[in-house]
Every structure is written in structure tokens, then in C-alpha cells.
Enzyme design. Structure first.
Site, mmCIF file in Angstrom:
data_model
loop_
_atom_site.group_PDB
_atom_site.id
_atom_site.type_symbol
_atom_site.label_atom_id
_atom_site.label_comp_id
_atom_site.label_asym_id
_atom_site.label_seq_id
_atom_site.Cartn_x
_atom_site.Cartn_y
_atom_site.Cartn_z
ATOM 1 N N GLY A 195 0.814 -1.214 0.000
ATOM 2 C CA GLY A 195 0.000 0.000 0.000
ATOM 3 C C GLY A 195 0.842 1.254 0.000
ATOM 4 N N GLY A 196 1.986 1.197 -0.649
ATOM 5 C CA GLY A 196 2.901 2.331 -0.657
ATOM 6 C C GLY A 196 2.641 3.342 -1.758
ATOM 7 N N GLY B 284 -1.163 7.829 0.711
ATOM 8 C CA GLY B 284 -1.331 7.988 2.151
ATOM 9 C C GLY B 284 -0.075 7.767 2.965
ATOM 10 C CB ILE B 285 0.416 6.586 6.449
ATOM 11 C CG1 ILE B 285 -0.381 5.272 6.464
ATOM 12 C CG2 ILE B 285 -0.403 7.711 7.060
ATOM 13 C CD1 ILE B 285 -0.747 4.807 7.870
ATOM 14 N N GLY B 286 1.392 5.024 3.617
ATOM 15 C CA GLY B 286 2.312 4.073 3.002
ATOM 16 C C GLY B 286 3.304 4.772 2.103
ATOM 17 C CG LEU C 282 -2.369 -6.966 0.594
ATOM 18 C CD1 LEU C 282 -1.652 -8.233 1.011
ATOM 19 C CD2 LEU C 282 -1.544 -6.214 -0.417
ATOM 20 C CG ASN D 208 0.621 1.040 4.876
ATOM 21 O OD1 ASN D 208 0.415 1.805 5.809
ATOM 22 N ND2 ASN D 208 0.245 1.329 3.636
ATOM 23 C CB THR E 251 -8.075 -6.446 1.745
ATOM 24 O OG1 THR E 251 -8.913 -6.788 0.642
ATOM 25 C CG2 THR E 251 -7.040 -5.414 1.298
ATOM 26 C CE1 TYR F 166 -18.531 -7.133 6.025
ATOM 27 C CE2 TYR F 166 -20.100 -5.489 5.238
ATOM 28 C CZ TYR F 166 -18.791 -5.904 5.442
ATOM 29 O OH TYR F 166 -17.746 -5.086 5.059
#
Length: 345
Positions: free
Chosen positions: A40-41, A44-46, A93, A119, A140, A196
Site C-alpha cells: 500500500g505504498g 497515504g501513510i504508506g 492483497l 500497511n 485484504t 455483516y
């Protein structure tokens, strides 16, 4: 004290707090001998963690579903750090086939692997099954990372043994693990649409991230492997596109409503005012992306964490989970359950 510290930015025992940025917590750290994978790079924070780790000299492998977005991140990093070493490998993922393909491609590169930062994730998405027949958030956020870690663990062990440098596995969880189903993990009803709840399912997947790290740490210790650690963390409340599913309907309501009744328009405007009020009331708890990436970079790189395994971090300090997050029996059951899922697909 946790929320007070998060709101005020007061540093904890580590010397860092919620206001610390990824650059600040890695200041002076030489990561030039390290190879890092960040899933997840591409946003965002990734993406910020990838940038800062590359800034510190690490060879960063970005695992991303959207390789075009990842390429843009790579170019941005290279503009600020021309010497950065960045590679991109596609990964979805939620697909165990894709996870296996990613691992094969990475291992074929014949690189060491010092840090695996799990991440990537999805949040509050509508009910959906992955191509492997697993509820999408669980697939995921947990199962894909469980398999990825399993496939790369021997490489991390051999890297640590050969280089003498500790290998670290970092799972990004969330305080949302506090809000999950009553039993913690609904093993028997994981894929049941009738039961769910998107919020509880997200919390379940984040609890799984913690239990995975804890059980892996226990197994490594039992095996006598002391130079590979596994920890989990809460990055904080951050304004990224992770929560796109929880806010998508707000955007829908903002579309022209000429055909709607007056009562619906009145309800919609009231609802949007409430959303704005909640955002204002909680603004002191929201982090910037550089602040949001700080804890993952701290746990991955900082010397203070050497030898620390099976712990949970928030704001760059050790923190506490719920009782479910500390339940060893639940962790072992999740491990066995996850093994069956990845073997059957």
C-alpha cells in the site's frame, strides 16, 4: 491518558508523541543496509513511509495494486532524493494468487529482506467476497498479509542470520480493533452476508492484525528465532482515502437534488451539518500524513525497538489492546484458521 496524549501531542516514554512526524522519529538513522517492503505504498501513510525510509537510505520495494500511482510516488521521491532506491511490484492483497505472484517476483530479485511493513488495507466497504471467497475486509487486511508474511518469513530469517541485522515485521492495525463482533473473530459466520456489519468487520480485521503479530512473535520465540520480531500498531486518525467507502455516500448526497423532495433535502442538509460538527469536534485527534506515518517508521527503524516483539504501539510508544488483542487462545485459533484459508485457495 491515551486520548489526552494524542490530542495534546505530549511525548511519551520514547520521546515522541502524536505530533511527531516520520522524519523526526527517524532522524539520524542510517537505513542504507536495509531492504524494506511496504504494501500500500502508492498513497497515504504508506507513500510517506516509503519516502522517509528511502530518505534514510533503505532500498524500498513498494507493493501496490495501482502501479501507475506507485510510479508517481516513486518519481516524487526521486525528485527530492535522487539517490533513492525504489522498486515497484504489483500486488492485490485480496487475491491470494496475486500475493503469491508478488512473493515470487520479489524472491527472484535475490535481495535481502530486513523489514516487512504490512500497511495496505480497505475500510468500511460494503459486503463483498474476494475471488477466494473470503469477506473482503478480512481478506485484504489480514489474510493477504498473513500469506505474504508466511511466504517471506524464511527470507527474513536468513537475512537476519547472514547480516546480523534484526529483521522486523510491522502490522498496521487500528484502535478500531476495540469495536468488533462480540466473539472477536466470527470464524463460523465470516462470510455470512446476513450478519455483516461494515464497521464491526473492519474492527475484526484490525484485531486479526494484532493477533497475527502476537502469535508470530510467540512462535518465533518458541522456535528460538530472536533476530526476527513482529509488532502491530495504531497509526492514528488520518485523513487519507482509506475511508472512501464510509464517505462515498456523502458525496452522493452532494449531487444536484432537484428531483428530491423537500423533506429529503432538509434531512440531507441536517446530516451534512452533523458530519461537519463531528469533524470539527474531533479535529484535534486527526493527524497529518507525515504524523500518521511516524509510528510505522518508528517501529520499523528505531533502535529503541530492537529485540521488542509481540507488542502494540500508538503514537510511537507501547500501548494496550483490548482483552481480545491479548488473547493467546484466540490468536492460535486465528492462526490455524488463516492457515486453512490460504491452503484451500
Amino acid at each position: 491518558m491515551g486520548y489526552f496524549r494524542e490530542a495534546t501531542g505530549i511525548p511519551g516514554p520514547s520521546g515522541f508523541g502524536s505530533a511527531s512526524t516520520a522524519e523526526q522519529v527517524t532522524d539520524g538513522i542510517d537505513a542504507s543496509l536495509l531492504t524494506v517492503i511496504i504494501t500500500g505504498g502508492s498513497s497515504g501513510i504508506g507513500a510517506e513511509a516509503a519516502r522517509v525510509m528511502a530518505l534514510r537510505g533503505a532500498h524500498v520495494i513498494i507493493g501496490a495494486r495501482n502501479t501507475e500511482a506507485a510510479s508517481e510516488v516513486k518519481q516524487s521521491i526521486l525528485q527530492s532524493t535522487p539517490s533513492a532506491r525504489i522498486d515497484i511490484i504489483q500486488i492485490e492483497l485480496s487475491s491470494l494468487k496475486s500475493v503469491r505472484a508478488f512473493a515470487e517476483k520479489f524472491l527472484a530479485m535475490d535481495l535481502p529482506l530486513n523489514i516487512l511493513t504490512n500497511n495496505a488495507g480497505v475500510m468500511y466497504c460494503p459486503f463483498q467476497l474476494s475471488e477466494d471467497g473470503i469477506e473482503m475486509q478480512f481478506a485484504t487486511n489480514h489474510v493477504g498479509h498473513f500469506l505474504l508474511t508466511k511466504l517471506l518469513l524464511d527470507k527474513m530469517k536468513s537475512t537476519a542470520e547472514r547480516t546480523g541485522i534484526e529483521s522486523r515485521i510491522v502490522n498496521l492495525s487500528s484502535e478500531a480493533h476495540m469495536t468488533t463482533y462480540r466473539t472477536g473473530i466470527r470464524f463460523d459466520k465470516l462470510n455470512d452476508k446476513d450478519f455483516y456489519n461494515d464497521k464491526l468487520a473492519y474492527g475484526q480485521s484490525k484485531l486479526a492484525n494484532i493477533l497475527h503479530a502476537n502469535e508470530l512473535a510467540r512462535r518465533l520465540k518458541e522456535e528460538g528465532v530472536l533476530n526476527v520480531t513482529a509488532n502491530s500498531l495504531h497509526p492514528g486518525l488520518i485523513r487519507t482515502n482509506l475511508a472512501r467507502h464510509s464517505t462515498a455516500f456523502v458525496g452522493m448526497l452532494l449531487k444536484p437534488m432537484n428531483s428530491c423532495s423537500q423533506s429529503f433535502k432538509t434531512y440531507t442538509h441536517a446530516f451534512l451539518l452533523l458530519v461537519g460538527a463531528l469533524q470539527t469536534a474531533t479535529c484535534v485527534l486527526w493527524k497529518t500524513i507525515p504524523q500518521g506515518a511516524a509510528t510505522s517508521c518508528y517501529v520499523a527503524l528505531h533502535p529503541n525497538i530492537k529485540g521488542v516483539s509481540g507488542k502494540y504501539f500508538a503514537d510511537c510508544n507501547e500501548s494496550k489492546t483490548t482483552s481480545n488483542g491479548r488473547d493467546e487462545l484466540l490468536g492460535r485459533r486465528l492462526w490455524d484458521f488463516s492457515e486453512k484459508l490460504v491452503k484451500s485457495a
